[in-house]
Motif scaffolding. Structure first.
Motif, PDB file in Angstrom:
ATOM      1  N   ASN A 159       5.947 -12.457 -26.898  1.00 32.40           N
ATOM      2  CA  ASN A 159       5.000 -13.156 -26.144  1.00 32.40           C
ATOM      3  C   ASN A 159       3.422 -12.690 -26.411  1.00 32.40           C
ATOM      4  N   LYS A 160       3.364 -11.460 -27.102  1.00 31.73           N
ATOM      5  CA  LYS A 160       2.060 -11.206 -27.566  1.00 31.73           C
ATOM      6  C   LYS A 160       1.736 -11.111 -28.871  1.00 31.73           C
ATOM      7  N   ASP A 161       2.531 -12.000 -29.930  1.00 37.89           N
ATOM      8  CA  ASP A 161       2.321 -12.198 -31.182  1.00 37.89           C
ATOM      9  C   ASP A 161       2.046 -10.795 -31.900  1.00 37.89           C
ATOM     10  N   GLN A 177      14.525 -16.217 -24.406  1.00 36.71           N
ATOM     11  CA  GLN A 177      13.972 -14.728 -24.109  1.00 36.71           C
ATOM     12  C   GLN A 177      14.771 -13.835 -23.310  1.00 36.71           C
ATOM     13  N   ARG A 187      15.216 -15.631 -28.964  1.00 37.95           N
ATOM     14  CA  ARG A 187      13.815 -16.203 -29.173  1.00 37.95           C
ATOM     15  C   ARG A 187      13.399 -17.538 -27.890  1.00 37.95           C
ATOM     16  N   ASP A 205       9.071  -7.799 -25.411  1.00 35.91           N
ATOM     17  CA  ASP A 205       7.981  -8.611 -24.808  1.00 35.91           C
ATOM     18  C   ASP A 205       6.659  -8.874 -25.735  1.00 35.91           C
ATOM     19  N   ASP A 232      10.618  -9.838 -20.539  1.00 38.71           N
ATOM     20  CA  ASP A 232       9.298  -9.552 -19.910  1.00 38.71           C
ATOM     21  C   ASP A 232       9.450  -8.793 -18.436  1.00 38.71           C
ATOM     22  N   THR A 245      15.029 -11.902 -18.498  1.00 36.29           N
ATOM     23  CA  THR A 245      14.356 -12.236 -19.623  1.00 36.29           C
ATOM     24  C   THR A 245      13.432 -10.810 -20.056  1.00 36.29           C
TER      25      THR A 245
END
Length: 458
Positions: free
Chosen positions: A444-446, A381, A378, A440, A412, A410
């Protein structure tokens, strides 16, 4: 310069060949206590099952080959009994004649390999009990099969060798029972992936005993700690290996925390004139940089080449490894690389985990389910490890993930990989892409991932 190598399988012969390419004038000698050299140990299970028709296919190179091609002298059936570091002297025994003599070196390479771990099982010396570590082991097993025509067998241990032997014995019409001392199958998988694999095996009606400790071997099978007799006319003990370090330890060389020979990134031991490579050395994780013991043929060849280069003036360094492994079990392929979930947690990583089930190719082209488990850090990433169970294309996806982890990608970045696509090979968005998308989204997008444990709670 006089270079002596102890051991003539993967690491030792790779080291000697590279040293010769670098130095035409060096005297290079290899001592090997076995009678077979430079053989493909990973192919031995397939010889038992008949996929490899002749043992000669696995032993294509002889001492004469190395002499004519590389001007390297290989002495088989010669055991090095002692290394005297102050005088740079070896004590050697000719196992055929019994003669003992000395030889000296300028540079020494230890490639003494590993030996089968022998568990404390009563009756393990019986003629129907076998280990599979070298060519002579394979020949003995094959001779027993040809002479006794067994219908049942027990395989103790569910690592690569245990599974591969099981598959090949089944191919010969021998009914195999698997016994595993741990609570899950195969040490390179986490428990959830191991259960998935076990479910697949259950469709083939393979008897599996977990949490089972074998205490005695008999001509009828094995006896477990609880007194249960598991029938088997032949018994294969595949409980792993341990580094063969007796020579190194007695010579005063430093061993690492795993019990294997400690080397630096150039494969040098604590003595500047002694290097080591292959299954006898302690390597380290390319992710954590911490020491571990991972005896693999691919690693032996790489570390051997590094040895041979550096001992003749090179400056090649070993970056560590990801413990990448893959094996086939009937029509299933199982691969893993990097850290498992258990390893990552034990080493203090704050991790995100995803399980991604997608077809390996479109359904209209015969696509089948592929399960990918990925572990990411985390904080950075970056991927830490991946495990895959599927049918076609597991090797391709595994190698993509190996490359991603090696170069620090990473999560993403994974979706943007321009991977090869056509219906015979993959879906338009490959399972690799989906893994990146899921991680991702989670990081990164909850979009929090729901685990099996979460579902059980609900």
């Amino acid at each position: 310069m006089k270079i002596i190598v102890i051991g003539a399988v993967a690491g030792g012969t790779s080291a000697a060949a590279k040293a010769r390419r670098n130095n035409d004038s060096a005297e290079i000698i290899i001592y090997e206590k076995d009678q077979d050299i430079s053989y493909s140990g990973c192919g031995l299970p397939y010889y038992l099952g008949g996929k490899v028709g002749s043992i000669q296919e696995l032993t294509p190179r002889s001492p004469d080959f190395f002499k004519s091609k590389y001007n390297i002298d290989i002495h088989i059936r010669h055991e090095v009994l002692k290394i005297d570091i102050p005088t740079k002297t070896l004590v050697i025994k000719n196992l055929d004649s019994g003669a003992v003599f000395n030889d000296t070196y300028d540079k020494l390479i230890l490639s003494t390999g590993a030996q089968a771990f022998v568990p404390p099982i009563k009756g393990i010396e019986l003629e129907n009990v076998f280990f599979l570590r070298n060519v002579q082991n394979a020949l003995k097993i094959k001779a027993f099969m040809d002479n006794h025509h067994p219908k049942t067998a027990v395989v103790v241990g569910t690592g690569f060798i245990g599974f591969e032997v099981m598959e090949n014995l089944e191919a010969c019409g021998i009914k195999v029972t698997l016994i595993e001392r741990a609570g899950k199958l195969t040490p390179n998988l986490d428990e959830d992936m191991s259960l998935y694999l076990e479910k697949r095996l259950s469709k083939r009606k393979i008897p599996i005993f977990k949490n089972a400790n074998v205490v005695e071997a008999t001509s009828q099978g094995v006896i477990l700690e609880n007194g249960t007799l598991i029938p088997g006319e032949m018994i294969i003990v595949a409980t792993g290996v341990k580094p063969n370090v007796t020579l190194a330890r007695e010579a005063g060389l430093l061993l690492g925390v795993t019990g294997a020979i400690r080397v630096d990134e150039r494969m040098m031991t604590i003595d500047t004139d002694i290097y080591a490579c292959g299954d006898c050395i302690e390597t380290w994780s390319a992710v954590t940089k911490r020491p571990h013991y991972r005896p693999l043929g691919s690693t032996a060849n790489k570390t051997g080449r590094i040895c041979g280069d550096n001992i003749t003036g090179g400056n090649v360094v070993y970056p560590g490894n990801l413990s990448t492994g893959i094996f086939k079990l009937f029509d299933i392929s199982i691969g893993s690389t990097g850290l498992s979930e258990a390893e990552a947690r034990s080493q203090g990583y704050d991790i995100e985990i995803c399980h991604n089930i997608k077809p390996d190719k479109p359904g209209y082209y015969g696509g089948q389910e592929m399960l990918i488990k990925a572990i990411a850090d985390r904080s950075t990433q970056k991927l830490l490890g991946v495990q895959i169970i599927g049918y076609d294309g597991v090797d391709k996806r595994l190698d993509v993930f190996v490359t991603l982890i090696t170069y620090g990608a990473t999560v993403d970045e994974i979706f943007n990989l321009d991977l090869g696509y056509a219906p015979p090979f993959s879906t338009t968005k490959d399972p690799v892409h989906y893994t990146g998308m899921i991680l991702d989204n989670a990081l990164n997008k909850d979009r929090k991932l729901m685990t099996a444990a979460d579902l059980k709670k609900n």
